[in-house]
Scaffold this motif. Sequence first.
Motif, PDB file in Angstrom:
ATOM      1  N   GLY A  26       7.872  60.031  12.306  1.00  0.00           N
ATOM      2  CA  GLY A  26       7.571  60.828  11.118  1.00  0.00           C
ATOM      3  C   GLY A  26       6.359  60.372  10.344  1.00  0.00           C
ATOM      4  O   GLY A  26       6.214  59.195  10.035  1.00  0.00           O
ATOM      5  N   ASN A  27       5.473  61.312  10.062  1.00  0.00           N
ATOM      6  CA  ASN A  27       4.266  61.037   9.285  1.00  0.00           C
ATOM      7  C   ASN A  27       4.037  62.233   8.352  1.00  0.00           C
ATOM      8  O   ASN A  27       3.509  63.248   8.770  1.00  0.00           O
ATOM      9  CB  ASN A  27       3.075  60.835  10.209  1.00  0.00           C
ATOM     10  CG  ASN A  27       1.840  60.394   9.475  1.00  0.00           C
ATOM     11  OD1 ASN A  27       1.735  60.547   8.266  1.00  0.00           O
ATOM     12  ND2 ASN A  27       0.890  59.855  10.201  1.00  0.00           N
ATOM     13  N   PRO A  28       4.444  62.128   7.079  1.00  0.00           N
ATOM     14  CA  PRO A  28       4.342  63.270   6.168  1.00  0.00           C
ATOM     15  C   PRO A  28       2.914  63.648   5.795  1.00  0.00           C
ATOM     16  O   PRO A  28       2.681  64.714   5.223  1.00  0.00           O
ATOM     17  CB  PRO A  28       5.113  62.804   4.930  1.00  0.00           C
ATOM     18  CG  PRO A  28       5.020  61.320   4.972  1.00  0.00           C
ATOM     19  CD  PRO A  28       5.009  60.954   6.427  1.00  0.00           C
ATOM     20  N   SER A  29       1.927  62.816   6.130  1.00  0.00           N
ATOM     21  CA  SER A  29       0.550  63.122   5.739  1.00  0.00           C
ATOM     22  C   SER A  29      -0.149  64.058   6.737  1.00  0.00           C
ATOM     23  O   SER A  29      -1.241  64.539   6.457  1.00  0.00           O
ATOM     24  CB  SER A  29      -0.256  61.833   5.578  1.00  0.00           C
ATOM     25  OG  SER A  29      -0.365  61.168   6.821  1.00  0.00           O
ATOM     26  N   LYS A  31      -1.112  67.381   8.414  1.00  0.00           N
ATOM     27  CA  LYS A  31      -1.141  68.780   7.978  1.00  0.00           C
ATOM     28  C   LYS A  31      -1.866  69.625   9.030  1.00  0.00           C
ATOM     29  O   LYS A  31      -2.629  69.097   9.825  1.00  0.00           O
ATOM     30  CB  LYS A  31      -1.896  68.908   6.649  1.00  0.00           C
ATOM     31  CG  LYS A  31      -1.440  67.976   5.556  1.00  0.00           C
ATOM     32  CD  LYS A  31      -0.345  68.589   4.732  1.00  0.00           C
ATOM     33  CE  LYS A  31       0.014  67.754   3.538  1.00  0.00           C
ATOM     34  NZ  LYS A  31       0.825  66.606   3.789  1.00  0.00           N
ATOM     35  N   VAL A  54       2.633  71.938  12.320  1.00  0.00           N
ATOM     36  CA  VAL A  54       3.364  70.680  12.181  1.00  0.00           C
ATOM     37  C   VAL A  54       4.738  70.983  11.579  1.00  0.00           C
ATOM     38  O   VAL A  54       4.857  71.808  10.673  1.00  0.00           O
ATOM     39  CB  VAL A  54       2.573  69.650  11.340  1.00  0.00           C
ATOM     40  CG1 VAL A  54       2.355  70.123   9.930  1.00  0.00           C
ATOM     41  CG2 VAL A  54       3.250  68.308  11.346  1.00  0.00           C
ATOM     42  N   HIS A  56       8.138  68.827  10.238  1.00  0.00           N
ATOM     43  CA  HIS A  56       8.754  67.545   9.915  1.00  0.00           C
ATOM     44  C   HIS A  56      10.272  67.741   9.956  1.00  0.00           C
ATOM     45  O   HIS A  56      10.787  68.690   9.381  1.00  0.00           O
ATOM     46  CB  HIS A  56       8.329  67.056   8.535  1.00  0.00           C
ATOM     47  CG  HIS A  56       6.855  66.903   8.382  1.00  0.00           C
ATOM     48  ND1 HIS A  56       6.150  65.901   9.003  1.00  0.00           N
ATOM     49  CD2 HIS A  56       5.941  67.633   7.703  1.00  0.00           C
ATOM     50  CE1 HIS A  56       4.874  66.012   8.693  1.00  0.00           C
ATOM     51  NE2 HIS A  56       4.720  67.061   7.910  1.00  0.00           N
ATOM     52  N   ARG A  57      10.962  66.841  10.654  1.00  0.00           N
ATOM     53  CA  ARG A  57      12.417  66.936  10.773  1.00  0.00           C
ATOM     54  C   ARG A  57      13.045  65.606  10.376  1.00  0.00           C
ATOM     55  O   ARG A  57      12.546  64.540  10.724  1.00  0.00           O
ATOM     56  CB  ARG A  57      12.824  67.263  12.203  1.00  0.00           C
ATOM     57  CG  ARG A  57      12.304  68.587  12.696  1.00  0.00           C
ATOM     58  CD  ARG A  57      12.661  68.772  14.157  1.00  0.00           C
ATOM     59  NE  ARG A  57      11.818  69.784  14.742  1.00  0.00           N
ATOM     60  CZ  ARG A  57      12.213  70.993  15.065  1.00  0.00           C
ATOM     61  NH1 ARG A  57      13.451  71.347  14.876  1.00  0.00           N
ATOM     62  NH2 ARG A  57      11.371  71.855  15.592  1.00  0.00           N
ATOM     63  N   LEU A  58      14.169  65.731   9.688  1.00  0.00           N
ATOM     64  CA  LEU A  58      14.942  64.569   9.300  1.00  0.00           C
ATOM     65  C   LEU A  58      16.380  64.825   9.730  1.00  0.00           C
ATOM     66  O   LEU A  58      16.995  65.806   9.301  1.00  0.00           O
ATOM     67  CB  LEU A  58      14.867  64.352   7.789  1.00  0.00           C
ATOM     68  CG  LEU A  58      15.619  63.155   7.223  1.00  0.00           C
ATOM     69  CD1 LEU A  58      15.081  61.855   7.801  1.00  0.00           C
ATOM     70  CD2 LEU A  58      15.534  63.134   5.720  1.00  0.00           C
ATOM     71  N   PHE A  64      13.498  60.382  11.049  1.00  0.00           N
ATOM     72  CA  PHE A  64      12.377  61.219  10.595  1.00  0.00           C
ATOM     73  C   PHE A  64      11.354  61.321  11.722  1.00  0.00           C
ATOM     74  O   PHE A  64      10.797  60.315  12.154  1.00  0.00           O
ATOM     75  CB  PHE A  64      11.747  60.618   9.346  1.00  0.00           C
ATOM     76  CG  PHE A  64      10.582  61.395   8.802  1.00  0.00           C
ATOM     77  CD1 PHE A  64      10.621  62.770   8.695  1.00  0.00           C
ATOM     78  CD2 PHE A  64       9.447  60.732   8.387  1.00  0.00           C
ATOM     79  CE1 PHE A  64       9.545  63.478   8.182  1.00  0.00           C
ATOM     80  CE2 PHE A  64       8.362  61.425   7.868  1.00  0.00           C
ATOM     81  CZ  PHE A  64       8.425  62.804   7.774  1.00  0.00           C
ATOM     82  N   THR A  66       8.046  63.908  13.456  1.00  0.00           N
ATOM     83  CA  THR A  66       7.057  64.954  13.222  1.00  0.00           C
ATOM     84  C   THR A  66       6.719  65.596  14.560  1.00  0.00           C
ATOM     85  O   THR A  66       6.386  64.897  15.508  1.00  0.00           O
ATOM     86  CB  THR A  66       5.786  64.368  12.576  1.00  0.00           C
ATOM     87  OG1 THR A  66       6.139  63.766  11.328  1.00  0.00           O
ATOM     88  CG2 THR A  66       4.741  65.435  12.335  1.00  0.00           C
TER      89      THR A  66
END
Length: 82
Positions: A26-29, A31, A54, A56-58, A64, A66
């Motif tokens: 997971g990398n929320p940055s 886009k 992209v 994002h899944r948790l 987490f 991506t």
Amino acid sequence: MAKNYAVSLLWNSFKDGYKGSLIVIGNPSIKPFDICYLFDEYTDMYGPIEVEQVIHRLSQENGFITEITPDMCVDVNQWSTI
């Protein structure tokens, strides 16, 4: 004008050269339209990719993650189209 249109069509068709998706930690940055560098020793593929989509899944099972849908990085050489 016709040459520019043809170059644009080729450019857009090359972008869909990759199929599938990439799963990364997971990398929320990340886009859409970001440029990422792919380095896969298993398939010997490396180079820049553009992020088309992209997700994002948790989850409790995977944590987490991506999911990245890649586009090929394509650049048009304007000097060759003159």
